[in-house]
Design a protein around this motif. Structure first.
Motif, PDB file in Angstrom:
ATOM      1  N   ASN A  97     -10.445   2.768   1.709  1.00 14.86           N
ATOM      2  CA  ASN A  97      -9.544   3.907   2.587  1.00 14.86           C
ATOM      3  C   ASN A  97      -9.104   4.186   1.206  1.00 14.86           C
ATOM      4  O   ASN A  97      -8.564   4.129  -0.159  1.00 14.86           O
ATOM      5  CB  ASN A  97      -8.216   2.720   2.814  1.00 14.86           C
ATOM      6  CG  ASN A  97      -7.004   3.563   3.726  1.00 14.86           C
ATOM      7  OD1 ASN A  97      -7.128   5.133   3.237  1.00 14.86           O
ATOM      8  ND2 ASN A  97      -6.364   3.117   4.158  1.00 14.86           N
ATOM      9  N   PRO A  98      -9.620   5.960   1.494  1.00 13.15           N
ATOM     10  CA  PRO A  98      -9.367   6.710  -0.026  1.00 13.15           C
ATOM     11  C   PRO A  98      -7.858   7.327  -0.078  1.00 13.15           C
ATOM     12  O   PRO A  98      -7.712   7.941  -1.035  1.00 13.15           O
ATOM     13  CB  PRO A  98     -10.444   7.953   0.244  1.00 13.15           C
ATOM     14  CG  PRO A  98     -10.752   7.803   1.896  1.00 13.15           C
ATOM     15  CD  PRO A  98     -10.379   6.511   2.183  1.00 13.15           C
ATOM     16  N   ASP A  99      -7.028   7.300   0.868  1.00 12.64           N
ATOM     17  CA  ASP A  99      -5.913   7.897   0.499  1.00 12.64           C
ATOM     18  C   ASP A  99      -4.186   7.233   0.358  1.00 12.64           C
ATOM     19  O   ASP A  99      -3.123   7.319   0.235  1.00 12.64           O
ATOM     20  CB  ASP A  99      -5.563   8.452   2.602  1.00 12.64           C
ATOM     21  CG  ASP A  99      -6.592   9.216   2.789  1.00 12.64           C
ATOM     22  OD1 ASP A  99      -7.083  10.238   2.105  1.00 12.64           O
ATOM     23  OD2 ASP A  99      -7.063   9.435   3.985  1.00 12.64           O
ATOM     24  N   VAL A 100      -5.333   6.017  -0.038  1.00  3.72           N
ATOM     25  CA  VAL A 100      -3.727   4.464  -0.405  1.00  3.72           C
ATOM     26  C   VAL A 100      -3.738   3.985  -1.532  1.00  3.72           C
ATOM     27  O   VAL A 100      -5.843   3.660  -1.645  1.00  3.72           O
ATOM     28  CB  VAL A 100      -3.768   3.602   0.735  1.00  3.72           C
ATOM     29  CG1 VAL A 100      -3.043   4.631   2.491  1.00  3.72           C
ATOM     30  CG2 VAL A 100      -4.433   2.527   1.643  1.00  3.72           C
ATOM     31  N   ALA A 101      -3.168   3.491  -2.522  1.00  6.34           N
ATOM     32  CA  ALA A 101      -3.524   2.555  -3.409  1.00  6.34           C
ATOM     33  C   ALA A 101      -2.919   1.307  -3.151  1.00  6.34           C
ATOM     34  O   ALA A 101      -1.756   1.063  -2.420  1.00  6.34           O
ATOM     35  CB  ALA A 101      -3.381   4.029  -4.506  1.00  6.34           C
ATOM     36  N   MET A 102      -3.227   0.081  -3.666  1.00  8.52           N
ATOM     37  CA  MET A 102      -2.567  -0.818  -3.899  1.00  8.52           C
ATOM     38  C   MET A 102      -1.300  -0.989  -5.671  1.00  8.52           C
ATOM     39  O   MET A 102      -2.483  -0.574  -6.237  1.00  8.52           O
ATOM     40  CB  MET A 102      -2.887  -2.073  -3.788  1.00  8.52           C
ATOM     41  CG  MET A 102      -2.879  -3.055  -4.022  1.00  8.52           C
ATOM     42  SD  MET A 102      -2.319  -3.689  -1.904  1.00  8.52           S
ATOM     43  CE  MET A 102      -4.143  -3.795  -1.431  1.00  8.52           C
ATOM     44  N   ALA A 103       0.068  -1.067  -5.243  1.00  7.14           N
ATOM     45  CA  ALA A 103       0.766  -0.844  -6.118  1.00  7.14           C
ATOM     46  C   ALA A 103       1.674  -1.830  -5.774  1.00  7.14           C
ATOM     47  O   ALA A 103       1.706  -3.305  -4.813  1.00  7.14           O
ATOM     48  CB  ALA A 103       1.902  -0.105  -5.178  1.00  7.14           C
ATOM     49  N   ASN A 132      -4.442   8.796 -12.716  1.00  3.40           N
ATOM     50  CA  ASN A 132      -5.668   8.809 -11.495  1.00  3.40           C
ATOM     51  C   ASN A 132      -6.049   7.294 -10.547  1.00  3.40           C
ATOM     52  O   ASN A 132      -6.889   6.890 -10.810  1.00  3.40           O
ATOM     53  CB  ASN A 132      -7.219   9.731 -12.224  1.00  3.40           C
ATOM     54  CG  ASN A 132      -7.084  11.151 -13.036  1.00  3.40           C
ATOM     55  OD1 ASN A 132      -7.006  11.523 -11.926  1.00  3.40           O
ATOM     56  ND2 ASN A 132      -7.463  11.120 -13.345  1.00  3.40           N
ATOM     57  N   PRO A 133      -5.236   7.264 -10.002  1.00  3.69           N
ATOM     58  CA  PRO A 133      -4.742   5.871  -9.340  1.00  3.69           C
ATOM     59  C   PRO A 133      -6.089   6.139  -8.250  1.00  3.69           C
ATOM     60  O   PRO A 133      -6.534   6.818  -7.671  1.00  3.69           O
ATOM     61  CB  PRO A 133      -3.376   6.455  -8.147  1.00  3.69           C
ATOM     62  CG  PRO A 133      -2.914   7.325  -8.490  1.00  3.69           C
ATOM     63  CD  PRO A 133      -3.713   8.472  -9.203  1.00  3.69           C
ATOM     64  N   GLN A 134      -6.597   4.466  -9.013  1.00  4.94           N
ATOM     65  CA  GLN A 134      -7.244   4.124  -8.294  1.00  4.94           C
ATOM     66  C   GLN A 134      -7.440   3.359  -5.716  1.00  4.94           C
ATOM     67  O   GLN A 134      -6.662   2.734  -6.289  1.00  4.94           O
ATOM     68  CB  GLN A 134      -7.974   2.990  -8.310  1.00  4.94           C
ATOM     69  CG  GLN A 134      -8.879   2.446  -9.545  1.00  4.94           C
ATOM     70  CD  GLN A 134     -10.212   3.655  -9.642  1.00  4.94           C
ATOM     71  OE1 GLN A 134     -11.303   4.073  -8.442  1.00  4.94           O
ATOM     72  NE2 GLN A 134     -10.416   4.575 -10.278  1.00  4.94           N
ATOM     73  N   ARG A 152       0.929  -1.115  -0.011  1.00  8.85           N
ATOM     74  CA  ARG A 152       0.055   0.501   0.307  1.00  8.85           C
ATOM     75  C   ARG A 152       0.592   1.237  -0.098  1.00  8.85           C
ATOM     76  O   ARG A 152       1.293   1.058   0.675  1.00  8.85           O
ATOM     77  CB  ARG A 152      -1.237  -0.339   1.244  1.00  8.85           C
ATOM     78  CG  ARG A 152      -1.876  -1.300   1.479  1.00  8.85           C
ATOM     79  CD  ARG A 152      -2.937  -0.845   2.410  1.00  8.85           C
ATOM     80  NE  ARG A 152      -3.627  -2.242   2.336  1.00  8.85           N
ATOM     81  CZ  ARG A 152      -5.481  -2.234   3.174  1.00  8.85           C
ATOM     82  NH1 ARG A 152      -5.476  -1.030   3.489  1.00  8.85           N
ATOM     83  NH2 ARG A 152      -6.025  -3.361   2.909  1.00  8.85           N
ATOM     84  N   VAL A 153       0.535   2.139  -0.967  1.00  8.06           N
ATOM     85  CA  VAL A 153       1.239   3.523  -1.385  1.00  8.06           C
ATOM     86  C   VAL A 153       0.216   4.945  -1.059  1.00  8.06           C
ATOM     87  O   VAL A 153      -1.454   4.804  -1.101  1.00  8.06           O
ATOM     88  CB  VAL A 153       1.804   3.534  -2.580  1.00  8.06           C
ATOM     89  CG1 VAL A 153       3.278   2.580  -2.495  1.00  8.06           C
ATOM     90  CG2 VAL A 153       1.368   3.472  -3.713  1.00  8.06           C
ATOM     91  N   PRO A 154       0.931   5.497  -0.667  1.00  8.86           N
ATOM     92  CA  PRO A 154       0.144   7.056  -0.545  1.00  8.86           C
ATOM     93  C   PRO A 154      -0.477   7.072  -2.031  1.00  8.86           C
ATOM     94  O   PRO A 154      -0.098   7.257  -3.020  1.00  8.86           O
ATOM     95  CB  PRO A 154       1.156   7.995  -0.413  1.00  8.86           C
ATOM     96  CG  PRO A 154       1.974   7.788   0.711  1.00  8.86           C
ATOM     97  CD  PRO A 154       1.806   5.832   0.197  1.00  8.86           C
ATOM     98  N   LEU A 155      -1.783   7.650  -1.735  1.00 11.43           N
ATOM     99  CA  LEU A 155      -2.484   7.873  -2.853  1.00 11.43           C
ATOM    100  C   LEU A 155      -1.954   8.480  -4.259  1.00 11.43           C
ATOM    101  O   LEU A 155      -1.961   9.143  -5.565  1.00 11.43           O
ATOM    102  CB  LEU A 155      -3.701   8.288  -2.762  1.00 11.43           C
ATOM    103  CG  LEU A 155      -4.961   7.989  -4.749  1.00 11.43           C
ATOM    104  CD1 LEU A 155      -5.221   6.224  -4.544  1.00 11.43           C
ATOM    105  CD2 LEU A 155      -5.979   8.871  -3.822  1.00 11.43           C
TER     106      LEU A 155
END
Length: 414
Positions: free
Chosen positions: A201-207, A194-196, A165-168
């Motif tokens: 958790n709207p502040d992080v994305a799965m990278a 525009n990463p999903q 997980r990384v910050p959006l």
């Protein structure tokens, strides 16, 4: 039958897995640090090279068949591997081998990450492993690959992708995935504008971490089909993973501590600022990356050097270092080092101050210098009285100054 959760099951999986480490990229975002070396060969952590981390992960995980695929500026990387990683037993089928780009298929060099593996499919066919673990050679982390390969097997997956997980706001530089409740990947975008975010958790994305486990037969068939596709970039993130999601079983493996479930340490040191931060994190009292962990050592080639030495104890001429890491062969002579990391065989001469700096091997800091928030490259010879890091306008006339105010100094700039 061996239970799938047993240690013996995992060890059998790692023994039948081949690792292919992609170490051929230009590493241009590290600017002058990669002017004469491949990014995986860049020094890190006082005595290591970046490549030592994925290699140590392989060896510690029980994966002893490893190919390193090189391309650009590979000489220092090849030399490092030959010196420090030649101890595996060939008679047991163990090896770590460097494979230079050879244009085996046609006259092209590697066109993308997937093409680098495709051009070396003969190596996979010769060994015929059950699984192929594809790794990037330029990330800093400690990871047991065994549980990930077990996760892959238990899900009957065709591909398993390591994820964090990384910050959006940072996710635009990664491959970003969408997954369901069973960790099956349902969507993948490479470096999206525009990463999903992760659901809930709207502040992080799965990278994506750039770590992939493949079933061997599936990998061979997929890369052969991709190679003849004229519209493909021949890249895992842009082509192979997104296309496979449509009809194949692609799963994500969250990288976390097996015991605490907390996300584990992983760094992409792809920029000068990221490289600087990751090195200086190591001097913290309790850094996230523990280099003193005897249960998961980081192996490397190590020169035979004398201990670090701090000399002079006169008024105004005290050799000392505080909140710092100082490697073997260093001499701090009547100088003050604070919150810094000194690699092997660095000398800091009388009256100098080094504060929040990363000093690479064999650099020499002259007398009465002041070095602040800087990276001093290998074998730099800093003249007496030099001031770096206090006036960025002056620094920029000779050196590189990053967006975060870190000054990069390399020998050709002096």
């Amino acid at each position: 039958m061996i239970p799938k959760k047993s240690g013996r099951f995992v060890s059998q999986l790692t023994r039948t897995t081949m690792a292919m480490i992609m170490a051929g990229g230009r590493g241009s975002r590290l600017e002058d640090l990669t002017a004469i070396r491949a990014k995986p060969a860049t020094p890190f952590g006082g005595k290591f090279r970046i490549i030592d981390f994925p290699l140590s992960n392989c060896v510690n995980s029980g994966i002893r068949q490893v190919y390193i695929l090189t391309q650009y500026k590979a000489q220092s990387l090849i030399q490092h591997i030959n010196r420090g990683w030649g101890y595996l037993r060939g008679e047991f089928g163990e090896f770590i081998q460097v494979v230079p780009a050879q244009q085996q298929i046609d006259e092209n060099w590697y066109k993308g990450t997937a093409d680098s593996i495709f051009q070396n499919l003969n190596l996979i066919r010769d060994r015929n492993p059950e699984h192929v673990l594809v790794l990037a050679g330029d990330h800093i982390y400690k990871m047991d690959y065994g549980p990930m390969i077990a996760h892959h097997t238990e899900n009957n997956a065709d591909i398993t992708v390591g994820v964090i997980r990384v910050p959006l706001h940072e996710a635009t530089g990664f491959g970003v995935m969408s997954i369901d409740e069973n960790h099956r990947v349902t969507g993948f975008e490479e470096k999206p504008a525009n990463p999903q975010p992760v659901p809930g958790n709207p502040d992080v994305a799965m990278a994506s971490m750039g770590i992939y486990v493949f079933n061997t037969r599936f990998l061979l068939e997929t890369l052969e089909a991709d190679a003849v596709n004229p519209d493909s970039d021949h890249d895992f993130g842009k082509n192979i993973i997104p296309e496979s999601i449509k009809n194949q079983r692609v799963f994500a493996y969250p990288f976390h501590d097996v015991k605490t479930r907390a996300q584990s340490y992983w760094r992409d040191v792809g920029t000068v600022d990221a490289y600087f931060r990751a090195n200086l994190e190591l001097i913290y009292v309790n850094p996230e990356l523990n280099l003193y962990d005897a249960e998961w050592p980081i192996w490397t080639y190590q020169e035979q050097l004398p201990p670090a030495k701090f000399v002079l104890d006169d008024s105004g001429r005290v050799g000392m270092a505080t909140n710092s890491m100082v490697s073997g062969g260093c001499i701090v002579s009547g100088a003050y080092v604070r919150q810094s990391l000194l690699f092997s065989s660095v000398t800091v001469d009388e009256g100098s101050e080094v504060i929040q700096a990363v000093i690479l091997p064999e650099a020499k800091i002259g007398k009465h210098c002041r070095i602040t928030r800087a990276i001093i490259d290998k074998r730099c010879n800093i003249p007496d009285g030099t001031v770096i890091g206090e006036d960025h306008a002056e620094d920029a006339k000779r050196f590189r100054v990053t967006a975060e105010g870190v000054v990069l100094v390399c020998p050709h700039m002096l």
